[in-house]
Design a protein around this motif. Structure first.
Motif, PDB file in Angstrom:
ATOM      1  N   MET A 213      30.689  32.326  48.923  1.00 15.49           N
ATOM      2  CA  MET A 213      31.146  31.133  48.260  1.00 15.49           C
ATOM      3  C   MET A 213      30.853  31.296  46.610  1.00 15.49           C
ATOM      4  SD  MET A 213      29.368  27.196  47.749  1.00 15.49           S
ATOM      5  CE  MET A 213      27.879  28.067  47.161  1.00 15.49           C
ATOM      6  N   LEU A 214      30.001  31.923  46.171  1.00 20.18           N
ATOM      7  CA  LEU A 214      29.469  32.052  44.838  1.00 20.18           C
ATOM      8  C   LEU A 214      30.408  33.469  44.301  1.00 20.18           C
ATOM      9  CD1 LEU A 214      25.587  31.971  44.983  1.00 20.18           C
ATOM     10  CD2 LEU A 214      27.384  30.502  43.846  1.00 20.18           C
ATOM     11  N   THR A 215      30.550  34.421  44.984  1.00 22.58           N
ATOM     12  CA  THR A 215      31.674  35.472  44.756  1.00 22.58           C
ATOM     13  C   THR A 215      33.096  35.408  44.861  1.00 22.58           C
ATOM     14  OG1 THR A 215      31.194  36.463  46.859  1.00 22.58           O
ATOM     15  CG2 THR A 215      29.607  37.020  45.143  1.00 22.58           C
ATOM     16  N   ASP A 216      33.317  34.511  45.548  1.00 23.44           N
ATOM     17  CA  ASP A 216      34.850  33.975  45.610  1.00 23.44           C
ATOM     18  C   ASP A 216      35.448  33.862  44.419  1.00 23.44           C
ATOM     19  OD1 ASP A 216      37.514  33.458  46.501  1.00 23.44           O
ATOM     20  OD2 ASP A 216      36.810  32.253  48.292  1.00 23.44           O
ATOM     21  N   PRO A 221      35.886  32.137  38.626  1.00 18.19           N
ATOM     22  CA  PRO A 221      35.092  33.296  38.243  1.00 18.19           C
ATOM     23  C   PRO A 221      33.698  32.839  37.533  1.00 18.19           C
ATOM     24  CG  PRO A 221      36.808  33.051  36.478  1.00 18.19           C
ATOM     25  CD  PRO A 221      37.034  32.156  37.594  1.00 18.19           C
ATOM     26  N   LEU A 222      32.490  33.345  38.150  1.00 21.70           N
ATOM     27  CA  LEU A 222      31.157  33.037  37.409  1.00 21.70           C
ATOM     28  C   LEU A 222      31.163  33.495  36.108  1.00 21.70           C
ATOM     29  CD1 LEU A 222      28.876  33.363  40.421  1.00 21.70           C
ATOM     30  CD2 LEU A 222      29.887  31.325  39.423  1.00 21.70           C
ATOM     31  N   LEU A 227      25.335  34.477  38.586  1.00 23.33           N
ATOM     32  CA  LEU A 227      25.353  34.691  40.276  1.00 23.33           C
ATOM     33  C   LEU A 227      23.704  34.660  40.581  1.00 23.33           C
ATOM     34  CD1 LEU A 227      26.338  35.633  42.954  1.00 23.33           C
ATOM     35  CD2 LEU A 227      26.295  37.742  42.112  1.00 23.33           C
ATOM     36  N   PRO A 228      22.819  35.385  39.680  1.00 19.94           N
ATOM     37  CA  PRO A 228      21.431  35.169  40.440  1.00 19.94           C
ATOM     38  C   PRO A 228      20.913  33.724  40.201  1.00 19.94           C
ATOM     39  CG  PRO A 228      21.652  37.026  38.809  1.00 19.94           C
ATOM     40  CD  PRO A 228      23.107  36.322  38.679  1.00 19.94           C
ATOM     41  N   VAL A 229      21.243  32.815  39.368  1.00 22.06           N
ATOM     42  CA  VAL A 229      20.889  31.416  39.241  1.00 22.06           C
ATOM     43  C   VAL A 229      21.342  30.773  40.457  1.00 22.06           C
ATOM     44  CG1 VAL A 229      21.108  29.313  38.133  1.00 22.06           C
ATOM     45  CG2 VAL A 229      20.847  31.434  36.810  1.00 22.06           C
ATOM     46  N   GLY A 230      22.497  31.177  40.862  1.00 26.62           N
ATOM     47  CA  GLY A 230      23.247  30.537  41.885  1.00 26.62           C
ATOM     48  C   GLY A 230      22.521  31.006  43.268  1.00 26.62           C
TER      49      GLY A 230
END
Length: 337
Positions: A213-216, A221-222, A227-230
């Motif tokens: 989900m986070l990398t989709d 786009p994050l 990303l590490p926070v997610g």
């Protein structure tokens, strides 16, 4: 070093003249090879070696940080509850969950740009099964993750050796119930084996779903560094909600590495014989099956990226695509003529 290109520093040499003394480093600066398209990306022998080992090294370092902070959080929270160790508790289940979440977040942060930040054999296998991660890289990733987890737990054990000896009642006494479960994971006494496997299956499925989900990119786009926070919030939620039954291993390396350590330092073969090889079918097979199944489900239902096996074109589609491209090119050439 004679092949290093040097350039003058404008603050010391005028634009109209250049020094002819190549060894005078007080006058000359070294060109940044990263900014030169014509230069070799490897300015020395070590840089080329580093290029080949950076991915497994990153996995090792990430897994090391994960278990250093995670097992350390477990030890501080539980050992400090003993009055002979600390006058007041220095942690609880909340700080333990925070330690694991922070450990994973920092581990991903240090490794994601070098190896993808797997830190977990189940994640690596899921990506190889569903997302086209090269199977030839899987063995070295798994080994690096296991060694990183083992070394991280070893440092924690050395740090808390005296506190463990006090709580256990002697430096030659080591039991799973008192301190062994601060390193490896063990199911609660009330939990049947099927439920233990299911707990690891579900927790791991949620973890890989959150990662996907986070990398989709379709989810937006994050921004850099988010990303590490997610990942932190994801593991914190899973540990807080699903960690009571089995300790939420969710990661074969995170469990097996510290478990091997405990077998080496005096806890004996009981760490492997517990519940008929619990170590194999629950914290290893549970996360692997959970992540592979969840990865298939996410990609089949939601993911549109071309790297997924669920989105590979059929032979008929490929033939149609090639035919259409060829016809388009012919029409384009005819129009130019």
């Amino acid at each position: 070093m004679t092949d290093i290109i040097e350039k003058p520093l404008h603050s010391e040499i005028s634009n109209s003249s250049y020094s002819t003394r190549p060894n005078d480093m007080t006058v000359l600066g070294v060109v940044d090879f990263a900014d030169c398209d014509q230069c070799s990306p490897y300015p020395n022998r070590w840089s080329s070696i580093r290029e080949r080992i950076s991915a497994p090294a990153a996995e090792f370092m990430g897994a090391f940080i994960l278990c250093l902070l995670g097992c350390g959080g477990n030890c501080q929270a539980n050992l400090s509850a003993n009055k002979s160790v600390s006058a007041s508790p220095a942690g609880n289940v909340v700080t333990s969950n925070l330690s694991w979440a922070i450990g994973l977040s920092l581990g991903v942060w240090i490794s994601v740009n070098h190896s993808g930040g797997h830190l977990n054999p189940a994640v690596t296998i899921a990506f190889a099964t569903v997302r086209g991660f090269p199977w030839k890289k899987v063995p070295i990733y798994l080994l690096a993750q296991l060694l990183g987890a083992l070394c991280g737990a070893s440092v924690v054990y050395a740090t808390y050796f005296n506190a463990i000896a006090i709580v256990e009642g002697g430096s030659d006494i080591r039991t799973i119930a008192v301190s062994g479960n601060l390193f490896g994971t063990y199911a609660a006494d009330y939990l049947p084996s099927v439920s233990a496997f299911f707990a690891e299956f579900i927790g791991s499925a949620m973890l890989i779903t959150g990662i996907f989900m986070l990398t989709d990119k379709r989810n937006g786009p994050l921004p850099p560094g988010v990303l590490p926070v997610g990942i932190f919030l994801l593991l914190l939620g899973i540990g807080s909600a699903l960690g009571m039954d089995t300790g939420a291993a969710l990661n074969p390396a995170r469990d097996l590495g510290p478990r091997i350590l405990t077998a080496m330092v005096g806890y004996g073969s009981a760490v492997f014989s517990f519940r008929n090889q619990y170590w194999l079918w629950c914290p290893i097979l549970g996360p692997i099956f959970g992540m592979v199944v969840a990865a298939f489900f996410y990609d089949a239902m939601l993911y549109r990226g071309s790297e997924s096996i669920t989105n590979r074109p059929s032979e008929e589609t490929e033939r149609h695509h090639l035919h259409s491209c060829a016809r388009t090119k012919r029409n384009g050439v005819a129009g130019i003529v």
